[in-house]
Design a protein around this motif. Sequence first.
Motif, mmCIF file in Angstrom:
data_model
loop_
_atom_site.group_PDB
_atom_site.id
_atom_site.type_symbol
_atom_site.label_atom_id
_atom_site.label_comp_id
_atom_site.label_asym_id
_atom_site.label_seq_id
_atom_site.Cartn_x
_atom_site.Cartn_y
_atom_site.Cartn_z
ATOM 1 N N ALA A 124 0.856 -1.191 0.000
ATOM 2 C CA ALA A 124 0.000 0.000 0.000
ATOM 3 C C ALA A 124 0.890 1.237 0.000
ATOM 4 O O ALA A 124 1.760 1.382 0.857
ATOM 5 N N ILE A 125 0.672 2.105 -0.982
ATOM 6 C CA ILE A 125 1.501 3.292 -1.171
ATOM 7 C C ILE A 125 0.714 4.526 -0.758
ATOM 8 O O ILE A 125 -0.412 4.736 -1.225
ATOM 9 N N GLY A 126 1.301 5.346 0.102
ATOM 10 C CA GLY A 126 0.715 6.652 0.399
ATOM 11 C C GLY A 126 1.004 7.575 -0.763
ATOM 12 O O GLY A 126 2.133 8.035 -0.945
ATOM 13 N N SER A 127 -0.012 7.830 -1.583
ATOM 14 C CA SER A 127 0.192 8.463 -2.892
ATOM 15 C C SER A 127 -0.175 9.949 -2.901
ATOM 16 O O SER A 127 -1.275 10.332 -2.525
ATOM 17 N N ARG A 128 0.771 10.752 -3.392
ATOM 18 C CA ARG A 128 0.540 12.196 -3.553
ATOM 19 C C ARG A 128 -0.238 12.524 -4.812
ATOM 20 O O ARG A 128 -0.793 13.616 -4.919
ATOM 21 N N TYR A 129 -0.273 11.582 -5.772
ATOM 22 C CA TYR A 129 -0.765 11.920 -7.106
ATOM 23 C C TYR A 129 -1.925 11.064 -7.596
ATOM 24 O O TYR A 129 -2.342 11.196 -8.741
ATOM 25 N N ILE A 130 -2.480 10.198 -6.758
ATOM 26 C CA ILE A 130 -3.577 9.337 -7.192
ATOM 27 C C ILE A 130 -4.856 10.141 -7.380
ATOM 28 O O ILE A 130 -5.725 9.776 -8.168
ATOM 29 N N SER A 131 -4.983 11.254 -6.670
ATOM 30 C CA SER A 131 -6.192 12.086 -6.796
ATOM 31 C C SER A 131 -5.805 13.543 -6.995
ATOM 32 O O SER A 131 -6.124 14.417 -6.200
ATOM 33 N N GLY A 132 -5.060 13.797 -8.065
ATOM 34 C CA GLY A 132 -4.566 15.145 -8.327
ATOM 35 C C GLY A 132 -3.155 15.288 -7.796
ATOM 36 O O GLY A 132 -2.386 14.333 -7.741
ATOM 37 N N VAL A 133 -2.796 16.498 -7.374
ATOM 38 C CA VAL A 133 -1.482 16.774 -6.795
ATOM 39 C C VAL A 133 -1.700 17.272 -5.379
ATOM 40 O O VAL A 133 -2.113 18.409 -5.170
ATOM 41 N N ASN A 134 -1.446 16.395 -4.418
ATOM 42 C CA ASN A 134 -1.710 16.722 -3.012
ATOM 43 C C ASN A 134 -0.404 16.949 -2.260
ATOM 44 O O ASN A 134 0.042 16.113 -1.470
ATOM 45 N N VAL A 135 0.218 18.093 -2.543
ATOM 46 C CA VAL A 135 1.490 18.460 -1.930
ATOM 47 C C VAL A 135 1.357 19.865 -1.366
ATOM 48 O O VAL A 135 0.869 20.773 -2.053
#
Length: 251
Positions: A124-135
């Motif tokens: 399981a990857i904590g993703s910054r980009y799976i739902s847009g750019v969450n940075v």
Amino acid sequence: MSEITVKSDSVVIIPTYNEAENAAAIIDAVLSLSHNMDVLIVDDGSPDGTAAIVHKKIAENPGRVHIIERKGKLGLGTAYIAGFKWAIERGYDYIFEMDADFSHNPQDLLRLYDACSNQGADVAIGSRYISGVNVVNWPMSRVLMSYFASKYVQFITRLPIHDTTAGFVCYRRKVLETIELDKIRFKGYAFQIEMKFTASMLGFKVVEVPIIFTNRVLGESKMNSGIFSEAVFGVIKLKLSSMFKKKGKPS
């Protein structure tokens, strides 16, 4: 004297180099989660006293906080591999990667755990980009470099993963037992790509969990252009070498 028997099924591996400003707080944050998770710090000879702070936490939390002390900066990838081997030897079922600087929200560890323990994921990857750019709080130049590097890696490798360089990950133990850790070649951010690529090639189920990534408030970033160049150019070798291997299913 033998070590205390593992009480938790999970351990969070946190590599450190000069993280004296964050070390105590990040350990406390992990230990306070509603699901018990142990902490393993892998410190690369921090001259700022990071290890001494960790040892105080070990004394306060016997059996739950641990440290591997290494001499000198040996690379992010080798730090995690040392941590993986340590965790496998001690029988942890869920093994996490996490930064020390609170760019990863410790509460999100529970969401990664749930993805693997209850929803069938192997990674399981904590993703910054799976739902847009969450940075949050990154300079736009760095956001663009990171985002398009992940897109480039996705294009070259054909991995169905949006955030290929993410360093916030939960692995089931069987994944790390199956991967030949001593053959992982990269040390910087390309290490993150290689691990995800290898897990996928072996047939494990890799999922992304959306997170918000917040740039560090305390301490200095370890990112540099050389690390990122390894990620960008190393994937070509990674893809080429994989073309001579068959995709395997874990037993």
